[in-house]
Scaffold this motif. Structure first.
Motif, mmCIF file in Angstrom:
data_model
loop_
_atom_site.group_PDB
_atom_site.id
_atom_site.type_symbol
_atom_site.label_atom_id
_atom_site.label_comp_id
_atom_site.label_asym_id
_atom_site.label_seq_id
_atom_site.Cartn_x
_atom_site.Cartn_y
_atom_site.Cartn_z
ATOM 1 N N ASP A 178 43.072 55.307 -15.281
ATOM 2 C CA ASP A 178 44.045 54.787 -14.330
ATOM 3 C C ASP A 178 45.032 55.873 -13.910
ATOM 4 O O ASP A 178 44.749 57.064 -14.000
ATOM 5 N N ALA A 179 46.220 55.450 -13.468
ATOM 6 C CA ALA A 179 47.185 56.387 -12.876
ATOM 7 C C ALA A 179 47.907 57.258 -13.898
ATOM 8 O O ALA A 179 48.693 58.121 -13.526
ATOM 9 N N ARG A 180 47.648 57.032 -15.184
ATOM 10 C CA ARG A 180 48.363 57.794 -16.200
ATOM 11 C C ARG A 180 47.902 59.252 -16.267
ATOM 12 O O ARG A 180 46.806 59.599 -15.853
ATOM 13 N N SER A 181 48.782 60.065 -16.822
ATOM 14 C CA SER A 181 48.434 61.443 -17.178
ATOM 15 C C SER A 181 48.524 61.565 -18.691
ATOM 16 O O SER A 181 49.272 60.836 -19.339
ATOM 17 N N ILE A 182 47.757 62.479 -19.260
ATOM 18 C CA ILE A 182 47.822 62.726 -20.694
ATOM 19 C C ILE A 182 47.968 64.219 -20.948
ATOM 20 O O ILE A 182 47.564 65.042 -20.120
ATOM 21 N N ALA A 183 48.560 64.537 -22.083
ATOM 22 C CA ALA A 183 48.681 65.936 -22.502
ATOM 23 C C ALA A 183 47.530 66.269 -23.440
ATOM 24 O O ALA A 183 47.311 65.588 -24.442
ATOM 25 N N ILE A 184 46.785 67.288 -23.086
ATOM 26 C CA ILE A 184 45.692 67.767 -23.932
ATOM 27 C C ILE A 184 46.206 68.970 -24.702
ATOM 28 O O ILE A 184 46.588 69.986 -24.112
ATOM 29 N N ALA A 185 46.263 68.859 -26.015
ATOM 30 C CA ALA A 185 46.813 69.916 -26.853
ATOM 31 C C ALA A 185 45.998 71.193 -26.728
ATOM 32 O O ALA A 185 44.813 71.178 -26.360
ATOM 33 N N GLN A 186 46.643 72.322 -27.055
ATOM 34 C CA GLN A 186 45.973 73.616 -26.959
ATOM 35 C C GLN A 186 44.702 73.654 -27.803
ATOM 36 O O GLN A 186 43.673 74.189 -27.378
ATOM 37 N N GLY A 187 44.756 73.073 -28.985
ATOM 38 C CA GLY A 187 43.573 73.023 -29.829
ATOM 39 C C GLY A 187 42.472 72.164 -29.232
ATOM 40 O O GLY A 187 41.276 72.452 -29.386
ATOM 41 N N SER A 188 42.859 71.099 -28.528
ATOM 42 C CA SER A 188 41.869 70.247 -27.872
ATOM 43 C C SER A 188 41.215 70.977 -26.703
ATOM 44 O O SER A 188 40.023 70.792 -26.438
ATOM 45 N N VAL A 189 41.973 71.795 -25.989
ATOM 46 C CA VAL A 189 41.391 72.611 -24.925
ATOM 47 C C VAL A 189 40.333 73.542 -25.511
ATOM 48 O O VAL A 189 39.260 73.745 -24.933
ATOM 49 N N PHE A 190 40.633 74.108 -26.692
ATOM 50 C CA PHE A 190 39.665 74.973 -27.368
ATOM 51 C C PHE A 190 38.365 74.218 -27.636
ATOM 52 O O PHE A 190 37.262 74.730 -27.384
ATOM 53 N N GLU A 191 38.482 72.979 -28.138
ATOM 54 C CA GLU A 191 37.277 72.210 -28.453
ATOM 55 C C GLU A 191 36.537 71.792 -27.188
ATOM 56 O O GLU A 191 35.310 71.793 -27.152
ATOM 57 N N LEU A 192 37.266 71.417 -26.144
ATOM 58 C CA LEU A 192 36.609 71.079 -24.888
ATOM 59 C C LEU A 192 35.884 72.293 -24.307
ATOM 60 O O LEU A 192 34.831 72.157 -23.677
ATOM 61 N N THR A 193 36.448 73.467 -24.528
ATOM 62 C CA THR A 193 35.774 74.706 -24.102
ATOM 63 C C THR A 193 34.490 74.897 -24.903
ATOM 64 O O THR A 193 33.436 75.250 -24.355
ATOM 65 N N ARG A 194 34.562 74.650 -26.202
ATOM 66 C CA ARG A 194 33.388 74.786 -27.067
ATOM 67 C C ARG A 194 32.284 73.804 -26.658
ATOM 68 O O ARG A 194 31.084 74.102 -26.793
ATOM 69 N N LEU A 195 32.694 72.645 -26.144
ATOM 70 C CA LEU A 195 31.721 71.660 -25.682
ATOM 71 C C LEU A 195 31.204 71.974 -24.277
ATOM 72 O O LEU A 195 30.349 71.251 -23.753
ATOM 73 N N GLY A 196 31.740 73.035 -23.685
ATOM 74 C CA GLY A 196 31.309 73.420 -22.351
ATOM 75 C C GLY A 196 31.952 72.620 -21.237
ATOM 76 O O GLY A 196 31.532 72.711 -20.076
ATOM 77 N N LEU A 197 33.010 71.867 -21.537
ATOM 78 C CA LEU A 197 33.605 70.972 -20.549
ATOM 79 C C LEU A 197 34.860 71.523 -19.886
ATOM 80 O O LEU A 197 35.086 71.296 -18.694
ATOM 81 N N TRP A 198 35.707 72.228 -20.646
ATOM 82 C CA TRP A 198 36.978 72.638 -20.062
ATOM 83 C C TRP A 198 36.817 73.542 -18.840
ATOM 84 O O TRP A 198 37.559 73.384 -17.862
ATOM 85 N N PRO A 199 35.860 74.486 -18.826
ATOM 86 C CA PRO A 199 35.700 75.296 -17.612
ATOM 87 C C PRO A 199 35.444 74.461 -16.361
ATOM 88 O O PRO A 199 35.747 74.892 -15.251
ATOM 89 N N LYS A 200 34.911 73.247 -16.548
ATOM 90 C CA LYS A 200 34.628 72.377 -15.403
ATOM 91 C C LYS A 200 35.778 71.416 -15.108
ATOM 92 O O LYS A 200 35.735 70.688 -14.113
ATOM 93 N N LEU A 201 36.778 71.412 -15.982
ATOM 94 C CA LEU A 201 37.924 70.522 -15.797
ATOM 95 C C LEU A 201 39.228 71.277 -15.590
ATOM 96 O O LEU A 201 40.226 70.685 -15.174
ATOM 97 N N MET A 202 39.235 72.571 -15.891
ATOM 98 C CA MET A 202 40.494 73.312 -15.944
ATOM 99 C C MET A 202 41.243 73.319 -14.611
ATOM 100 O O MET A 202 42.471 73.416 -14.583
ATOM 101 N N HIS A 203 40.509 73.191 -13.493
ATOM 102 C CA HIS A 203 41.191 73.165 -12.197
ATOM 103 C C HIS A 203 42.030 71.901 -12.023
ATOM 104 O O HIS A 203 42.873 71.825 -11.119
ATOM 105 N N LEU A 204 41.825 70.924 -12.904
ATOM 106 C CA LEU A 204 42.592 69.677 -12.839
ATOM 107 C C LEU A 204 43.819 69.716 -13.745
ATOM 108 O O LEU A 204 44.618 68.771 -13.733
ATOM 109 N N GLY A 205 43.964 70.760 -14.527
ATOM 110 C CA GLY A 205 45.041 70.824 -15.513
ATOM 111 C C GLY A 205 46.294 71.507 -14.996
ATOM 112 O O GLY A 205 46.242 72.384 -14.141
ATOM 113 N N THR A 206 47.430 71.087 -15.543
ATOM 114 C CA THR A 206 48.715 71.745 -15.310
ATOM 115 C C THR A 206 49.243 72.187 -16.666
ATOM 116 O O THR A 206 49.384 71.369 -17.583
#
Length: 426
Positions: free
Chosen positions: A70-98
């Protein structure tokens, strides 16, 4: 051959009924946790060159009405970004992050305040803020390209535990078996309901009012956590829209005050918010659509069952005071992927008791620690009892006066695994 010795498939053929599909893993719920897990398991299958039949059941595709996107935003911790990168997902989502580069913490009406700064820890940021609706669309776009069988729109009508697999019947008539069922279907989990499993709940008697706020000056990657008499008030930096600076608001209020703020005019809402928060983020000049969510701590003591694992909000929902909800759920699913990896490498049953009990053992300490810490923060910072007020303000000041004290707090907030390492996350 007697009827008692017929296999499940033979019985179905004899009775002219459809033969249920067979899946290795069925994920119930395709919001942040479920969709991320499905993509992580698909990547694992490719890495190990061990085909996994994965089903994902979700009621609706991402959109304005989707409760998980929905309309909410969430904070993804630095360690979670690391894991999303390991899963191959963050490079495809990083343009959506602030990026969150700085965090300001204060106690309204008192002297306590402190800051956390990414530069102090030699990091580019402390976390990233993403809008759920935009991330949901990106995740489903990725799912459409994977070997994941998506049942959408669909819901589980019934689920039955079996010895070798669990049987699922969907509301659209589809039925299939799965060696492992993963319940990622949120607080009101249908899987938990069907298995009649207990859920512990603590009502904080607060309601979160959530909205996007336009400000008259750039946020410059600052996030704010301000403790007020009714509960915490958080502002997260967001991407600009048409040059307009924005922040995401999560405002914990009493149920009565929340109703007032939902019904208030924009001018009344912004004036009250400005009074409670102050002007550190600038002047609040507009507010988007407002939403409200009751704040309760909900958790399963044992988030496992016969060939079933519960993750994310299906296993626990947290107060948003420390922004740990999705980050804890991500650690759930990363642990589960690691357990599936081990089972595949050793040619073990991916839904057997060994996997589910090992998952439980691996997740217990982190879940209990995070839940207890969040509850402590809620109780300690939503209380006007003067010894607690004095204690928390002194604590905040000590963090400002003695920067090394910030390190363990920052590590926990960013999802770092231990205070002994700066290279291992989650």
């Amino acid at each position: 051959m007697t009827a008692s010795t017929l296999t499940h498939t033979q019985k179905a053929q004899t009775q002219n009924t459809p033969v249920p599909d067979e899946f290795d893993i069925a994920i119930v719920g395709g919001a942040m946790a479920g969709a991320t897990l499905a993509l992580g398991l698909a990547k694992l299958s490719e890495e190990l060159k061990r085909p996994l039949k994965i089903a994902l059941i979700e009621a609706s595709r991402p959109g304005a009405e989707h409760p998980g996107f929905d309309a909410r935003s969430i904070a993804i911790a630095q360690g979670s970004v690391f894991e999303l990168t390991r899963l191959g997902l963050w490079p495809k989502l990083m343009h959506l992050g602030t990026a969150i580069e700085n965090i300001h913490v204060s106690d309204r009406g008192h002297f306590g305040m402190t800051t956390l700064n990414a530069n102090d820890f030699h990091l580019p940021y402390l976390g990233q803020v993403v809008e759920l609706q935009r991330v949901g669309a990106a995740l489903f776009s990725l799912l459409d390209k994977q070997q994941v069988k998506l049942y959408c729109p669909a819901k589980v009508a019934t689920i039955t535990a079996g010895v070798d697999s669990n049987q699922l019947l969907l509301d659209d008539g589809h039925q299939f078996n799965a060696k492992l069922v993963v319940a990622a279907d949120g607080l009101n989990s249908i899987v938990r309901r069907d298995f009649k499993l207990p859920l512990e709940q603590v009502d904080f008697e607060q309601v979160a009012v959530v909205a996007n706020i336009a400000t008259d000056k750039p946020h410059e990657q600052w996030a704010f956590e301000r403790f007020t008499g009714t509960g915490p008030l958080a502002l997260l930096p967001m991407a600009n829209v048409d040059g307009q600076a924005r922040v995401s608001l999560v405002w914990a209020l009493s149920p009565e005050k929340a109703q007032q703020m939902l019904a208030a005019s924009k001018a009344q809402f912004l004036s009250t918010l400005q009074s409670d928060f102050g002007f550190r983020a600038g002047e609040f000049i507009d507010v988007g659509e407002r939403h409200a969510y009751p704040l309760k701590l909900s958790y399963m003591q044992r988030p496992i069952y016969q060939r079933t694992v519960f993750i994310g909000n299906a296993a626990q929902t947290l107060h948003p005071i420390a922004g740990q909800g999705f980050n804890l759920g991500l650690r759930d699913l990363v642990c589960l992927i690691d357990q599936v990896r081990t089972a595949l490498i050793h040619d073990e049953d991916i839904g057997g008791a060994k996997l589910t009990h090992q998952y439980l053992a691996e997740r217990t300490d982190d879940r209990e620690s995070t839940i207890n810490n969040v509850e402590f923060l809620v109780r300690g910072f939503s209380n006007q009892y003067w010894p607690l007020v004095a204690g928390r303000n002194l604590g905040l000041r000590l963090l400002s006066w003695c920067p090394p004290l910030k390190t363990p707090i920052a590590r926990k907030a960013m999802g770092w695994k231990s205070p002994q390492t700066t290279t291992s996350f989650l």
